[in-house]
Scaffold this active site. Sequence first.
Site, PDB file in Angstrom:
ATOM      1  N   ARG A 216      -3.267   3.121  16.710  1.00 49.99           N
ATOM      2  CA  ARG A 216      -2.354   2.772  17.633  1.00 49.99           C
ATOM      3  C   ARG A 216      -2.263   3.362  19.182  1.00 49.99           C
ATOM      4  O   ARG A 216      -1.740   2.702  20.049  1.00 49.99           O
ATOM      5  CB  ARG A 216      -0.950   2.729  17.131  1.00 49.99           C
ATOM      6  CG  ARG A 216      -0.657   1.497  16.148  1.00 49.99           C
ATOM      7  CD  ARG A 216       0.808   1.698  15.421  1.00 49.99           C
ATOM      8  NE  ARG A 216       0.999   2.939  14.876  1.00 49.99           N
ATOM      9  CZ  ARG A 216       2.272   3.220  14.609  1.00 49.99           C
ATOM     10  NH1 ARG A 216       3.193   2.195  14.359  1.00 49.99           N
ATOM     11  NH2 ARG A 216       2.635   4.284  14.071  1.00 49.99           N
TER      12      ARG A 216
ATOM     13  N   TYR B 277      10.878   1.747   1.284  1.00 49.04           N
ATOM     14  CA  TYR B 277       9.554   1.672   1.275  1.00 49.04           C
ATOM     15  C   TYR B 277       9.140   1.430   0.068  1.00 49.04           C
ATOM     16  O   TYR B 277       8.021   0.732  -0.413  1.00 49.04           O
ATOM     17  CB  TYR B 277       9.366   3.393   1.374  1.00 49.04           C
ATOM     18  CG  TYR B 277       7.941   3.968   1.084  1.00 49.04           C
ATOM     19  CD1 TYR B 277       6.951   3.814   2.171  1.00 49.04           C
ATOM     20  CD2 TYR B 277       7.366   4.690  -0.126  1.00 49.04           C
ATOM     21  CE1 TYR B 277       5.861   4.137   1.785  1.00 49.04           C
ATOM     22  CE2 TYR B 277       6.036   5.208  -0.292  1.00 49.04           C
ATOM     23  CZ  TYR B 277       5.163   4.801   0.991  1.00 49.04           C
ATOM     24  OH  TYR B 277       4.036   5.160   0.765  1.00 49.04           O
TER      25      TYR B 277
END
Length: 234
Positions: free
Chosen positions: A34, A140
Amino acid sequence: MSRSVLVTGGNRGIGLAIATAFAEAGDKVAITYRSGEPPAGFLAVRCDITDTEQVEQAYKEVEAAHGPVEVLVANAGVTKDQLLMRMSEEDFTSVVETNLTGTFRVVKRANRAMLRARKGRVVLISSVVGLLGSAGQANYAASKAGLVGFARSLARELGSRNITFNVVAPGFVDTDMTRTLTDEQRAGIVSQVPLGRYAQPSEIAAAVRFLASDEASYITGAVIPVDGGLGMGH
Ligand SMILES: NC(=O)c1ccc[n+]([C@@H]2O[C@H](COP(=O)([O-])OP(=O)(O)OC[C@H]3O[C@@H](n4cnc5c(N)ncnc54)[C@H](OP(=O)(O)O)[C@@H]3O)[C@@H](O)[C@H]2O)c1
């Protein structure tokens, strides 16, 4: 072997170990990153998996350089731990958006070419926590459990096209993700692990490479724990 392999989040941690394992086996490996400088030795494409346009662009770059993706490892993932009563809706949805919906995006795009080729290997990186649960990680764990249903549904949907979908469920691995834990938290975790230590990223990579190999041609819809025994029976 010289397959076109794509590893999301292959710029560091477990993803980098996976990318390295495939490259060492002679495959053409592309990784996503990224920001910052990606590691050398791979085709690095900039891509945030929460953005459909960036996913499309990344695939175009990989296809132009290496040909259609034959092996996809959906590894990119995040945590945003919080107890339920303090967990904001954004804490929940952003983790699901990356870990589950982001994985949907990259898998869907990869399958276009895999369907045409009538072959493909997809490995999703889940977590022991998805099956065992973990206080403070409801977001998560939900996202990682979701990957199991996702992979198993696709294994049924696309098995006849010779595309396999498997899940690797690591336990605690020594990466940036777990380096944020305190020494006390780490000691508590290690005391629960039969092998009495964290995994090295290369130990996760070995299982992933196996699932993408010819030796694993009859394995699909499997969840392979690589967790030092932490999740036994789950
Ligand atoms: N470490 C563990 O103990 C452990 C245990 C079980 C499962 N896992 C899973 O293994 C995978 C890798 O974890 P890790 O420990 O290597 O973590 P890490 O060191 O924190 O690396 C996470 C990777 O995911 C990428 N990523 C995060 N969000 C992304 C997004 N929106 N778009 C594209 N890439 C994104 C990161 O890219 P940037 O560098 O650009 O941020 C980075 O490459 C994750 O799915 C994690 O849930 C880890």
